[in-house]
Every structure is written in structure tokens, then in C-alpha cells.
Scaffold this active site. Structure first.
Site, PDB file in Angstrom:
ATOM      1  N   HIS A  12      99.571 -45.293 -59.647  1.00  0.00           N
ATOM      2  CA  HIS A  12      99.130 -45.171 -61.034  1.00  0.00           C
ATOM      3  C   HIS A  12      99.789 -43.962 -61.702  1.00  0.00           C
ATOM      4  O   HIS A  12     100.141 -42.990 -61.017  1.00  0.00           O
ATOM      5  CB  HIS A  12      97.605 -44.960 -61.112  1.00  0.00           C
ATOM      6  N   CYS A  31      90.241 -41.035 -59.918  1.00  0.00           N
ATOM      7  CA  CYS A  31      89.795 -42.415 -59.668  1.00  0.00           C
ATOM      8  C   CYS A  31      88.297 -42.526 -59.438  1.00  0.00           C
ATOM      9  O   CYS A  31      87.709 -43.588 -59.629  1.00  0.00           O
ATOM     10  CB  CYS A  31      90.477 -42.972 -58.430  1.00  0.00           C
TER      11      CYS A  31
HETATM   12  C1  CIR Z   1      93.745 -49.530 -55.366  1.00  0.00           C
HETATM   13  O1  CIR Z   1      94.801 -49.761 -54.786  1.00  0.00           O
HETATM   14  O2  CIR Z   1      93.452 -50.069 -56.430  1.00  0.00           O
HETATM   15  C2  CIR Z   1      92.780 -48.570 -54.744  1.00  0.00           C
HETATM   16  N1  CIR Z   1      92.894 -48.635 -53.317  1.00  0.00           N
HETATM   17  C3  CIR Z   1      93.016 -47.157 -55.210  1.00  0.00           C
HETATM   18  C4  CIR Z   1      92.762 -46.975 -56.668  1.00  0.00           C
HETATM   19  C5  CIR Z   1      92.996 -45.576 -57.108  1.00  0.00           C
HETATM   20  N2  CIR Z   1      92.660 -45.409 -58.470  1.00  0.00           N
HETATM   21  C6  CIR Z   1      93.317 -44.627 -59.317  1.00  0.00           C
HETATM   22  O3  CIR Z   1      94.377 -44.078 -58.983  1.00  0.00           O
HETATM   23  N3  CIR Z   1      92.861 -44.547 -60.550  1.00  0.00           N
END
Ligand code: CIR
Length: 264
Positions: free
Chosen positions: A168, A255
Site C-alpha cells: 500500500h 492499518c
Molecule cells: C492484506 O494483504 O490486505 C493484509 N494482510 C494487510 C493489510 C495491511 N493494511 C494496510 O497496509 N493498510
């Protein structure tokens, strides 16, 4: 004037549940340990709450292994909350679960309808604009729809690029104050922060970039001493939070919460 981009009265988090072992990850470095994740999560929540913010901690969702990463399901602005359209098929349903939660705080909750995709983790709201990184999860149509929705409140959306191989946009950057971002060099070298003051993560500490400014505090993942020192030297009140388990799932400080001050 209060800085709306990092001054918050509320936050929403969601406890990690047993399902985190099935969470998405770019590289498998082993299953996250739930007990350790819960401890770190509780520390994270207590720091947010220590600033006086009201923090709602939701229960785990068995159907969504990545739902501890609540940031990706929504974008909360002072005027409205916007349910996203997450780009990972296993996560798209998280937005519809979050929408009614947001309705407890906002009169205006809108949803990205598609066909595009957009994850909250690709959106950095600064005092002057909304930066959105194109990524494997966020596409041009998703960004266009967000720009349309937020234009109702005169926000300016600027499309930027998430570095290749980075999950991200905010994996690689965080807002520190009205004019300052913390960013990896690989991201700031793209020029996307021209006009801002940039503090680069220290060499070998790219994973420190996913931090948050939350009221008077900066929360950053533990284990990046040179970047922590840089931020402290710049005058920020830095608090380190264990992030080993979230990191196994490519998650970090941003996150783990939705942060907002609804105008309603
Ligand atoms: C994913 O791959 O969507 C989750 N394992 C991690 C999400 C992390 N979120 C973020 O960077 N906002």
C-alpha cells in the site's frame, strides 16, 4: 486552528481473531501468534486512548482473516465516512460490514460503488489534499470515484504511485504534521512529496515508514531505532509498539485503526 489531518476524537480498531493465521501475505514467514498479536494490539489501543480519544474496539470477524486491518475498509473525513471497495477478493466484504459501524458516528456514510477498487491503506490525507497511490489493490477507476465523492466537500485528490512490490502507499509513508511526512527513500524519490518536508526512514529501516501521528503521539513499529531517533530529534513524542505479528501479514500502525473526528 486544529489540524484535521492528525487531530482525532475517535478511533475504531478490531481485535485480531484466530483467523489471522489465514491472513494475506506477500511472503510467508510463518503464522502470526494470536496471543502476542492481542498483547501488541491492546498496547496500540491504550496509546490511542491515552490521548483522550474514544476508541471503539470491535470483535474479530471469523469470515475475514484480515479484518484486524480496519483501515482498508473505509476512509473517514470530518464531513463523511466512505466505505471503500478493497482490491483483494477475500477482503471486499469488509467494507459492507464497516458501513453500519460508521453510521453510529456519521450522518453521511457513502460507499465506493465500483467498478473500480480502492483500499484505505493507499490513501494519505494531509492538511491540503488527499494523496492516493495506485497499487495492486487500488486502480484508476477507484481513485476517480473517490475524487468524485470527495469533491462534494471540495477535497482535492491527487493520484500518485505506490512503489512496485509495496502493498500500500502508506506502507511506505505516514503524515507527521501539517507539512511533514515520514517516507522511505524509494517513495520520496518519486517526487510525490515535493512541497512537503520529508523525513526519510533510516537506511535498512523501510518498515518503519508505516507509523501514525495521532493527536500528540507518534506510534511506530518497534525495532527501528535509527528512525525512532530521527523522529524524536525532530521533536515528536514517539512510542514504539510491537508489530512482529502484524508484519507477518504486511500490516503496520496505520492499518490497525480508523482515525477520525466527525463534524456531526
Ligand atoms: C492484506 O494483504 O490486505 C493484509 N494482510 C494487510 C493489510 C495491511 N493494511 C494496510 O497496509 N493498510
Amino acid at each position: 486552528m486544529t489540524a484535521r489531518s492528525y487531530t482525532f476524537t475517535h478511533a475504531i480498531a478490531r481485535k485480531p481473531g484466530a483467523g489471522i493465521v489465514d491472513g494475506l501475505r506477500a511472503v510467508d514467514t510463518g503464522a502470526p501468534d494470536l496471543q502476542r498479536f492481542l498483547q501488541d494490539h491492546a498496547h496500540y489501543v491504550s496509546l490511542l486512548a491515552s490521548t483522550g480519544a474514544a476508541v471503539s474496539v470491535l470483535e474479530p470477524l471469523d469470515d475475514y482473516p484480515d479484518s484486524v486491518f480496519v483501515e482498508d475498509a473505509a476512509l473517514c473525513l470530518p464531513e463523511c465516512a466512505i466505505a471503500m471497495r478493497p482490491g483483494a477478493p477475500s477482503r471486499i466484504g469488509e467494507a459492507a460490514v464497516m458501513a453500519p459501524v460508521l453510521s453510529e458516528f456519521y450522518n453521511d456514510v457513502v460507499s465506493i460503488a465500483g467498478p473500480g477498487f480502492i483500499d484505505g491503506g493507499d490513501i494519505l490525507v494531509t492538511e491540503r489534499e488527499i494523496l492516493v497511490g495506485r497499487s495492486a489493490r487500488t486502480d484508476a477507476a477507484g481513485i476517480t470515484e473517490l475524487a468524485q465523492v470527495t469533491s462534494n466537500w471540495n477535497y482535492k485528490v491527487r493520484e500518485v504511485t505506490t512503489p512496485a512490490g509495496v502493498l500500500h502507499f502508506k506502507t511506505d509513508c505516514s503524515l507527521m504534521d501539517e507539512e511533514t511526512v515520514l517516507a522511505t527513500r524509494r517513495l520520496s524519490d518519486t517526487g510525490c512529496f515535493d512541497g512537503y518536508r520529508v523525513i526519510n526512514t533510516a537506511d535498512g529501516e523501510d518498515a518503519a515508514a508505516n507509523a501514525i501521528r495521532f493527536n500528540e503521539l507518534v506510534l511506530m513499529p518497534a525495532g527501528f531505532p535509527h528512525t525512532a531517533e530521527k523522529l524524536s530529534a525532530a521533536g515528536y513524542d514517539v512510542h514504539e509498539v510491537g508489530n512482529t505479528e502484524a508484519a507477518k501479514l504486511d500490516g503496520g500502525m496505520s492499518c490497525l485503526s480508523l482515525r477520525f473526528s466527525p463534524l456531526d
